[in-house]
Design an enzyme around this catalytic site. Structure first.
Site, PDB file in Angstrom:
ATOM      1  N   ASP A   1       0.823  -1.227   0.000  1.00 26.50           N
ATOM      2  CA  ASP A   1       0.000   0.000   0.000  1.00 26.50           C
ATOM      3  C   ASP A   1       0.849   1.266   0.000  1.00 26.50           C
ATOM      4  O   ASP A   1       0.417   2.307   0.492  1.00 26.50           O
ATOM      5  CB  ASP A   1      -0.949   0.022   1.214  1.00 26.50           C
ATOM      6  N   GLU A   2       2.053   1.187  -0.580  1.00 21.97           N
ATOM      7  CA  GLU A   2       2.938   2.361  -0.541  1.00 21.97           C
ATOM      8  C   GLU A   2       2.599   3.393  -1.609  1.00 21.97           C
ATOM      9  O   GLU A   2       3.071   4.532  -1.540  1.00 21.97           O
ATOM     10  CB  GLU A   2       4.408   1.937  -0.723  1.00 21.97           C
TER      11      GLU A   2
ATOM     12  N   LYS B   1       2.506   2.275  -5.204  1.00 21.84           N
ATOM     13  CA  LYS B   1       3.247   1.834  -6.391  1.00 21.84           C
ATOM     14  C   LYS B   1       2.502   2.139  -7.686  1.00 21.84           C
ATOM     15  O   LYS B   1       3.110   2.467  -8.703  1.00 21.84           O
ATOM     16  CB  LYS B   1       3.532   0.332  -6.290  1.00 21.84           C
ATOM     17  N   GLY B   2       1.166   2.018  -7.664  1.00 22.45           N
ATOM     18  CA  GLY B   2       0.401   2.234  -8.884  1.00 22.45           C
ATOM     19  C   GLY B   2       0.629   3.600  -9.483  1.00 22.45           C
ATOM     20  O   GLY B   2       0.847   3.748 -10.690  1.00 22.45           O
TER      21      GLY B   2
ATOM     22  N   GLY C   1      -4.211  -4.120  -4.732  1.00 23.54           N
ATOM     23  CA  GLY C   1      -4.833  -3.089  -5.556  1.00 23.54           C
ATOM     24  C   GLY C   1      -3.921  -1.895  -5.721  1.00 23.54           C
ATOM     25  O   GLY C   1      -3.443  -1.336  -4.739  1.00 23.54           O
ATOM     26  N   HIS C   2      -3.642  -1.518  -6.963  1.00 26.71           N
ATOM     27  CA  HIS C   2      -2.827  -0.341  -7.236  1.00 26.71           C
ATOM     28  C   HIS C   2      -3.743   0.786  -7.701  1.00 26.71           C
ATOM     29  O   HIS C   2      -4.415   0.674  -8.731  1.00 26.71           O
ATOM     30  CB  HIS C   2      -1.769  -0.661  -8.298  1.00 26.71           C
TER      31      HIS C   2
ATOM     32  N   GLN D   1       2.407  -5.807  -3.316  1.00 29.92           N
ATOM     33  CA  GLN D   1       2.642  -5.871  -1.873  1.00 29.92           C
ATOM     34  C   GLN D   1       3.938  -5.137  -1.505  1.00 29.92           C
ATOM     35  O   GLN D   1       4.257  -4.135  -2.115  1.00 29.92           O
ATOM     36  CB  GLN D   1       2.654  -7.324  -1.377  1.00 29.92           C
TER      37      GLN D   1
ATOM     38  N   THR E   1       2.877 -12.610   2.556  1.00 29.11           N
ATOM     39  CA  THR E   1       2.182 -13.124   1.386  1.00 29.11           C
ATOM     40  C   THR E   1       2.891 -14.394   0.916  1.00 29.11           C
ATOM     41  O   THR E   1       3.868 -14.829   1.533  1.00 29.11           O
ATOM     42  CB  THR E   1       2.095 -12.054   0.278  1.00 29.11           C
TER      43      THR E   1
ATOM     44  N   THR F   1      -9.939  -4.548  -0.634  1.00 26.80           N
ATOM     45  CA  THR F   1     -10.777  -5.107   0.435  1.00 26.80           C
ATOM     46  C   THR F   1     -11.597  -4.063   1.165  1.00 26.80           C
ATOM     47  O   THR F   1     -12.620  -4.387   1.768  1.00 26.80           O
ATOM     48  CB  THR F   1      -9.896  -5.823   1.467  1.00 26.80           C
TER      49      THR F   1
ATOM     50  N   ARG G   1      -6.558   0.239   7.372  1.00 29.21           N
ATOM     51  CA  ARG G   1      -5.159  -0.125   7.584  1.00 29.21           C
ATOM     52  C   ARG G   1      -4.696   0.337   8.963  1.00 29.21           C
ATOM     53  O   ARG G   1      -5.096   1.395   9.437  1.00 29.21           O
ATOM     54  CB  ARG G   1      -4.278   0.511   6.507  1.00 29.21           C
TER      55      ARG G   1
ATOM     56  N   LYS H   1       3.146  10.320   0.164  1.00 24.27           N
ATOM     57  CA  LYS H   1       2.230  10.808   1.203  1.00 24.27           C
ATOM     58  C   LYS H   1       2.894  11.666   2.279  1.00 24.27           C
ATOM     59  O   LYS H   1       2.447  11.690   3.428  1.00 24.27           O
ATOM     60  CB  LYS H   1       1.483   9.636   1.845  1.00 24.27           C
TER      61      LYS H   1
ATOM     62  N   ASP I   1       2.621  14.731   2.425  1.00 20.56           N
ATOM     63  CA  ASP I   1       1.637  15.760   2.744  1.00 20.56           C
ATOM     64  C   ASP I   1       0.691  15.342   3.864  1.00 20.56           C
ATOM     65  O   ASP I   1       0.051  16.191   4.499  1.00 20.56           O
ATOM     66  CB  ASP I   1       0.823  16.117   1.502  1.00 20.56           C
TER      67      ASP I   1
END
Length: 430
Positions: A14-15, A17-18, A41-42, A232, A247, A309, A313, A339, A341
Site C-alpha cells: 500500500d505504498e 506503487k500504482g 490493488g494499485h 505488496q 504473502t 478489500t 489499515r 504521502k 503531505d
C-alpha cells in the site's frame, strides 16, 4: 542488452506503487507485473478519474505501452475479466496493450474456498488473508499440482480442472468447512454459478495474446528497457518478511528475475517506494503501530483503507530500521517517498531509528519480528504547511528537507522522487 528497472514497495504494501508506475511508464514502452495476484490493488488518479488495478500492470493507460502479466503472477480469470470490462468501458484498448505469460498459474474458485477454510481452521492464529485464493494457488504451484494460463488452450483443460477441483474439495472437507453453505465463503453465488463464471472468463482470456514470457522479455531487452512492477511490499516477502504473516510470493527484487525469466545482471535501477509513515493490513507484527488518536488521524488524512478489500489499515510512525533492511535486501538505487503531505499538520514527527529487543538496542530486524519490540524514536519539528501546493523542490520548507536529509543519511540511498498527492502531476523529481 538493456536493463529491467524494478519498482518495489519497501514496507507492508500500500505504498503507492500504482501511481509511480503510471508516472514512470511514459519513459518505457513495456511494463510487466512479476508476482502477486488480485489481492493487491494499485490505485491511480489522473485527469479527474480514479482507477484500481488488481492484476493488470499500471502502465495500461499509457498510449504505445505493452503490459505483460508475468509467469510469477497468480491469475484469477473471473477477477481479470471484471477488471478488463471496467477498463474497456472507460475507453482503454486493453486487448491491444496486454499480453499474458503462459506459465502464470490460475486461481480456481476452490482456491478461494480453501483460503476461507484455512483461515477458519486457524481461528485466533489466522494470517489475515484477503481470501482471494492467492496462498492456495501458490501452494499448488510449489507442490506441482497447479494449472497455468497455457493450459486453457489444451483440449483436456476441463478434465484437468475437475481433477484439481476435486482434490481441493477433499482438502476443504477434511478441514470440516461447509463449502456449499458457509456464508463467509468468498464466492459471488452458488458454487455452480461460480464455476460457470470461471469457464466464461476462461473463454474471455483466450481472446488475449499469450507469450512465453521468458523469451518475450529477453527479446525486448535486446532493444529497450522494461519497467517491472511488484505487488505488496518487501516486509511481506515469503522469505524475508515478517513470517508467517506474509504473502505467498517473492515481493523483493529477486522476484523480478524468477517471475519474468531474466538473469540477475539484467536488473538496472531499483526504485524503492515507501510512505512517510507506516501502514499494515491484517494480522502480524507492527513495531511502530499507533493505537491512539495519532494513528486514527493518520488513517483519516491518508485515506488508509484497502483499495481491494476496503479494510482499514493499521497506522504508525515511519520505521527506518525495517526500511533500511528492505533497501539492503532489494539493492535499492533510488528511493521514492509517498504521502509526505499527510504529515503537514503535525507539530512533532517521530521516526523509529532503532529497536529495543529484550532490553538490548539494535539496528537489525530480529529473526522473530513477533518478539516484543520497543521502537526507539528520533523526533523532528513538523513543517506545518500545505505541501500539496508546492511543485518545485526549491520551495519545500526547511523542516521537510531536514527530515528528508536525515532519512537519506540513515538509509544510504538518495530520495529521488517525492509524491505530494494522488494525482500523477503532484510529483517532485529531485
Amino acid at each position: 542488452m538493456k536493463k529491467i528497472d524494478v519498482i518495489l514497495g519497501l514496507q507492508w504494501g500500500d505504498e503507492g506503487k500504482g501511481k509511480i508506475v503510471d508516472v514512470l511508464a511514459e519513459r518505457y514502452t513495456k511494463v510487466a507485473r512479476f508476482q502477486g495476484g488480485p489481492n493487491a490493488g494499485h490505485s491511480l488518479h489522473f485527469d479527474g478519474k480514479s482507477f484500481v488495478l488488481r492484476s493488470i500492470p499500471s502502465g495500461i493507460f499509457r498510449d504505445g505501452t505493452t503490459n505483460i502479466i508475468g509467469n510469477g503472477v497468480v491469475f484469477d480469470p473471473i477477477a481479470f475479466r471484471k477488471e478488463c470490462l471496467e477498463l474497456i468501458a472507460a475507453g482503454v484498448p486493453i486487448k491491444e496493450r496486454l499480453v499474458l505469460g503462459r506459465k502464470a498459474h490460475i486461481i480456481l474458485p476452490t482456491h478461494r474456498l480453501l483460503d476461507a477454510a484455512n483461515e477458519a481452521a486457524a481461528k485466533k492464529g489466522k494470517i489475515g488473508s484477503t481470501l482471494k485464493g492467492i496462498g492456495p494457488c501458490y501452494t499448488d504451484k510449489i507442490s506441482r499440482h497447479g494449472l497455468r494460463i497455457g493450459d486453457i488452450l489444451d483440449p483436456d483443460f476441463k478434465a484437468k480442472y475437475e481433477k484439481l477441483r476435486d482434490r481441493h474439495i477433499a482438502d476443504i472437507e477434511r478441514l470440516d468447512y461447509d463449502w456449499k453453505q458457509n456464508p463467509v465463503a468468498p464466492l459471488s453465488g452458488s458454487f455452480e454459478d461460480e464455476e460457470k463464471a470461471f469457464f466464461d472468463a476462461v473463454e474471455f482470456v483466450k481472446e488475449f495474446k499469450t507469450v512465453n514470457c521468458e523469451y518475450y522479455i529477453n527479446d525486448v531487452l535486446q532493444k529497450e528497457s522494461i519497467l517491472a512492477e511488484g505487488a505488496q511490499g518487501t516486509m511481506l516477502d515469503v522469505d524475508y518478511g515478517s513470517y508467517p504473516f506474509v504473502t505467498s510470493s517473492t515481493t523483493s527484487c529477486s522476484g523480478a528475475c524468477s517471475g519474468l525469466g531474466v538473469a540477475p545482471q539484467q536488473i538496472g535501477s531499483v526504485y524503492g517506494i515507501f510512505k512517510a509513515y507506516c501502514t499494515r493490513v491484517g494480522s502480524g507484527p507492527f513495531p511502530t503501530e499507533l493505537l491512539d488518536e495519532t494513528g486514527e488521524h493518520l488513517r483519516a488524512v491518508g485515506h488508509e483503507f484497502g483499495a481491494v478489500t476496503g479494510r482499514p489499515r493499521r497506522c504508525g510512525w515511519l520505521d527506518l530500521v525495517a526500511l533500511k533492511y528492505a533497501c539492503i535486501i532489494d539493492g535499492v538505487t533510488d528511493l521514492i517517498m509517498m504521502k509526505s503531505d499527510c504529515l503537514d499538520d503535525f507539530e512533532t514527527i517521530k521516526v523509529c531509528t532503532s529497536y529495543k529487543v529484550n532490553g538490548v538496542e539494535t539496528n537489525e530486524v530480529p529473526f522473530d519480528i513477533s518478539t516484543p519490540i520497543k521502537p526507539v524514536y528520533t523526533e523532528f519539528k513538523g513543517w506545518n504547511c500545505d505541501l500539496t501546493q508546492i511543485s518545485e523542490e526549491k520551495d519545500l520548507p526547511k523542516e521537510f528537507t531536514d527530515y528528508v536529509a536525515f532519512m537519506e543519511s540513515y538509509l544510504g540511498v538518495p530520495i529521488k522522487i517525492i509524491s505530494l498527492g494522488p494525482d500523477r502531476k503532484a510529483t517532485i523529481f529531485r
